[in-house]
Design a protein around this motif. Structure first.
Motif, PDB file in Angstrom:
ATOM      1  N   VAL A  25      72.163  11.023  13.142  1.00  0.00           N
ATOM      2  CA  VAL A  25      72.265  12.028  14.208  1.00  0.00           C
ATOM      3  C   VAL A  25      73.676  12.539  14.376  1.00  0.00           C
ATOM      4  O   VAL A  25      73.914  13.756  14.512  1.00  0.00           O
ATOM      5  CB  VAL A  25      71.735  11.450  15.535  1.00  0.00           C
ATOM      6  CG1 VAL A  25      72.016  12.410  16.689  1.00  0.00           C
ATOM      7  CG2 VAL A  25      70.236  11.170  15.429  1.00  0.00           C
ATOM      8  N   PHE A  26      74.662  11.638  14.356  1.00  0.00           N
ATOM      9  CA  PHE A  26      76.044  12.026  14.681  1.00  0.00           C
ATOM     10  C   PHE A  26      76.951  12.093  13.461  1.00  0.00           C
ATOM     11  O   PHE A  26      78.121  12.491  13.589  1.00  0.00           O
ATOM     12  CB  PHE A  26      76.616  11.081  15.722  1.00  0.00           C
ATOM     13  CG  PHE A  26      75.875  11.099  17.030  1.00  0.00           C
ATOM     14  CD1 PHE A  26      75.988  12.173  17.897  1.00  0.00           C
ATOM     15  CD2 PHE A  26      75.033  10.057  17.381  1.00  0.00           C
ATOM     16  CE1 PHE A  26      75.308  12.203  19.098  1.00  0.00           C
ATOM     17  CE2 PHE A  26      74.339  10.070  18.582  1.00  0.00           C
ATOM     18  CZ  PHE A  26      74.476  11.144  19.443  1.00  0.00           C
ATOM     19  N   PRO A  44      62.349   4.782  26.610  1.00  0.00           N
ATOM     20  CA  PRO A  44      60.904   4.821  26.338  1.00  0.00           C
ATOM     21  C   PRO A  44      60.060   4.228  27.461  1.00  0.00           C
ATOM     22  O   PRO A  44      58.860   4.471  27.523  1.00  0.00           O
ATOM     23  CB  PRO A  44      60.754   4.013  25.041  1.00  0.00           C
ATOM     24  CG  PRO A  44      61.983   3.179  24.966  1.00  0.00           C
ATOM     25  CD  PRO A  44      63.067   3.995  25.600  1.00  0.00           C
ATOM     26  N   VAL A  45      60.698   3.491  28.365  1.00  0.00           N
ATOM     27  CA  VAL A  45      59.943   2.934  29.492  1.00  0.00           C
ATOM     28  C   VAL A  45      59.301   4.037  30.320  1.00  0.00           C
ATOM     29  O   VAL A  45      58.220   3.839  30.904  1.00  0.00           O
ATOM     30  CB  VAL A  45      60.847   2.038  30.371  1.00  0.00           C
ATOM     31  CG1 VAL A  45      61.908   2.837  31.100  1.00  0.00           C
ATOM     32  CG2 VAL A  45      60.009   1.230  31.354  1.00  0.00           C
ATOM     33  N   GLY A  79      69.128  15.280  23.502  1.00  0.00           N
ATOM     34  CA  GLY A  79      68.875  14.757  22.176  1.00  0.00           C
ATOM     35  C   GLY A  79      68.001  13.510  22.197  1.00  0.00           C
ATOM     36  O   GLY A  79      67.998  12.739  23.169  1.00  0.00           O
ATOM     37  N   ALA A  80      67.278  13.320  21.098  1.00  0.00           N
ATOM     38  CA  ALA A  80      66.338  12.201  21.010  1.00  0.00           C
ATOM     39  C   ALA A  80      67.047  10.855  21.015  1.00  0.00           C
ATOM     40  O   ALA A  80      66.533   9.873  21.563  1.00  0.00           O
ATOM     41  CB  ALA A  80      65.482  12.342  19.755  1.00  0.00           C
ATOM     42  N   PHE A  81      68.239  10.791  20.410  1.00  0.00           N
ATOM     43  CA  PHE A  81      68.933   9.497  20.353  1.00  0.00           C
ATOM     44  C   PHE A  81      69.319   9.021  21.745  1.00  0.00           C
ATOM     45  O   PHE A  81      69.190   7.841  22.064  1.00  0.00           O
ATOM     46  CB  PHE A  81      70.169   9.598  19.461  1.00  0.00           C
ATOM     47  CG  PHE A  81      70.745   8.259  19.092  1.00  0.00           C
ATOM     48  CD1 PHE A  81      70.260   7.568  17.987  1.00  0.00           C
ATOM     49  CD2 PHE A  81      71.750   7.670  19.845  1.00  0.00           C
ATOM     50  CE1 PHE A  81      70.772   6.317  17.658  1.00  0.00           C
ATOM     51  CE2 PHE A  81      72.268   6.435  19.518  1.00  0.00           C
ATOM     52  CZ  PHE A  81      71.779   5.756  18.414  1.00  0.00           C
ATOM     53  N   MET A  93      68.652  -3.358  15.209  1.00  0.00           N
ATOM     54  CA  MET A  93      70.030  -3.084  14.805  1.00  0.00           C
ATOM     55  C   MET A  93      70.060  -2.055  13.676  1.00  0.00           C
ATOM     56  O   MET A  93      70.890  -1.130  13.671  1.00  0.00           O
ATOM     57  CB  MET A  93      70.719  -4.374  14.374  1.00  0.00           C
ATOM     58  CG  MET A  93      70.902  -5.370  15.497  1.00  0.00           C
ATOM     59  SD  MET A  93      71.914  -6.795  15.053  1.00  0.00           S
ATOM     60  CE  MET A  93      73.560  -6.108  15.128  1.00  0.00           C
ATOM     61  N   LEU A  94      69.137  -2.176  12.723  1.00  0.00           N
ATOM     62  CA  LEU A  94      69.080  -1.223  11.616  1.00  0.00           C
ATOM     63  C   LEU A  94      68.758   0.179  12.116  1.00  0.00           C
ATOM     64  O   LEU A  94      69.435   1.160  11.750  1.00  0.00           O
ATOM     65  CB  LEU A  94      68.035  -1.673  10.598  1.00  0.00           C
ATOM     66  CG  LEU A  94      67.750  -0.696   9.451  1.00  0.00           C
ATOM     67  CD1 LEU A  94      68.995  -0.510   8.597  1.00  0.00           C
ATOM     68  CD2 LEU A  94      66.570  -1.192   8.608  1.00  0.00           C
ATOM     69  N   VAL A  95      67.732   0.294  12.957  1.00  0.00           N
ATOM     70  CA  VAL A  95      67.317   1.610  13.447  1.00  0.00           C
ATOM     71  C   VAL A  95      68.409   2.230  14.307  1.00  0.00           C
ATOM     72  O   VAL A  95      68.695   3.437  14.199  1.00  0.00           O
ATOM     73  CB  VAL A  95      65.991   1.508  14.233  1.00  0.00           C
ATOM     74  CG1 VAL A  95      65.657   2.828  14.912  1.00  0.00           C
ATOM     75  CG2 VAL A  95      64.861   1.097  13.296  1.00  0.00           C
TER      76      VAL A  95
END
Length: 340
Positions: A336-337, A171-172, A163-165, A326-328
């Motif tokens: 997602v969940f 991202p590194v 999953g993307a989350f 924090m928002l994202v």
């Protein structure tokens, strides 16, 4: 939690200065402890407590101090000294990075059943061999884009499986892929140098990881029970709040002015290396690429004019980044969940 009147400044200062002891705070908890990403995170009303606010205020003060030092005449002297002391590494940083990436990929082949990072497992037998082939391609500059394509492909496969989350932790890897592709092709990304793209990806990775420390601090509690000395005698809740703030301010500093980001890179390198001594070869393998990326940031001597606005804007930009991540994180987790 104990009052920050007695513990706040000493704890935060200790975390910033004593990188050897605080290294375990930046160990990737998913590699060593049970975790449930689909579980309910710690509520924002619990995270945004007075202790958290005071830790953030202290971190802003440290950031402003660093910016002011760089803006002063002493900043130029420090940069010149840093440039001279890192000259050999800078001249050989591409070779060092490729060698580290080779160590990383060969280690993954040796571990087997692993996609790019220790907790991402696979039953596909050919993936370790793909990673070994990628390591071989690091021997020649012209084949570095092949390694880049391999990293992106493995990252995409991991997204499809986990999953993307979950992969938002990493991202590194995309930054490393961009660095290798741009280096191999001798190009920039819309004017951004390869090291700058990798630096931004490392910053985003660590800021995201910081929020996860606040959202799921209890994942790390078993580590703190095993190694209570790393918490400086303070309770686990307070320590995880402070550790997340330290990680966030250093990660944010990676996208700021030259001396500030290079100092942050040096501190993060110390923290990650100390975690290797605490947690062994899995941590060494897992953090190898980010340590190499931070080393590239540390030795980067690209000149930049530092102005007084960089001092004035630092707390505003830092606060905006903190609120945004924090928002994202929390909104992304909810979407997602479907956990409130």
């Amino acid at each position: 939690m104990r009052s920050l009147r007695t513990l706040g400044l000493p704890l935060l200062a200790g975390l910033l200065v004593n990188t050897w002891s605080s290294g375990a705070a930046l160990a990737h908890v998913k590699w060593f402890c049970a975790y449930d990403l689909a579980g309910a995170p710690r509520g924002l009303e619990q995270v945004l407590c007075p202790d958290f606010e005071k830790f953030v205020a202290l971190s802003i003060g440290a950031l402003i101090l660093g910016c002011y030092l760089e803006y002063s005449s002493a900043g130029g002297v420090l940069l010149h000294s840093l440039n001279r002391s890192t000259a050999w590494i800078r001249a050989n940083i591409e070779t060092i990075f490729r060698a580290t990436a080779g160590f990383f990929l060969v280690s993954l082949w040796n571990l087997g059943g692993t996609i790019l990072t220790p907790e991402l497992k696979t039953d596909l037998d050919f993936i370790p061999w793909i990673q070994l082939g990628m390591a071989a391609c690091l021997l020649w500059r012209r084949t570095l884009p092949v390694v880049s394509v391999g990293i992106v492909g493995l990252f995409a496969y991991a997204v499809s499986k986990y999953g993307a989350f979950h992969l938002a932790d990493y991202p590194v890897f995309l930054g490393v892929a961009a660095y290798l592709a741009l280096t191999g092709l001798g190009r920039t990304l819309w004017g951004a140098r390869p090291v700058d793209v990798m630096r931004w990806s490392a910053s985003i990775t660590l800021m995201w990881a910081s929020v996860e420390k606040w959202a799921f601090p209890y994942w790390s509690f078993p580590l703190l029970e095993q190694k209570p000395e790393i918490a400086f005698g303070f309770d686990a809740e307070t320590y995880m709040l402070a550790a997340g703030v330290v990680e966030f301010v250093l990660a944010f500093a990676l996208i700021w002015t030259p001396l500030v980001r290079r100092a942050a890179a040096a501190m993060l390198i110390g923290i990650f290396i100390s975690a290797v001594f605490a947690f062994g070869k899995i941590d060494a393998i897992g953090h190898a690429l980010i340590i190499a990326a931070l080393l590239a940031v540390l030795v980067d001597d690209a000149p930049a004019k530092v102005r007084v606005r960089h001092v004035a804007l630092a707390p505003l930009a830092y606060g905006a980044a903190l609120a945004l991540f924090m928002l994202v994180y929390y909104e992304g987790h909810r979407v997602v969940f479907n956990v409130i």
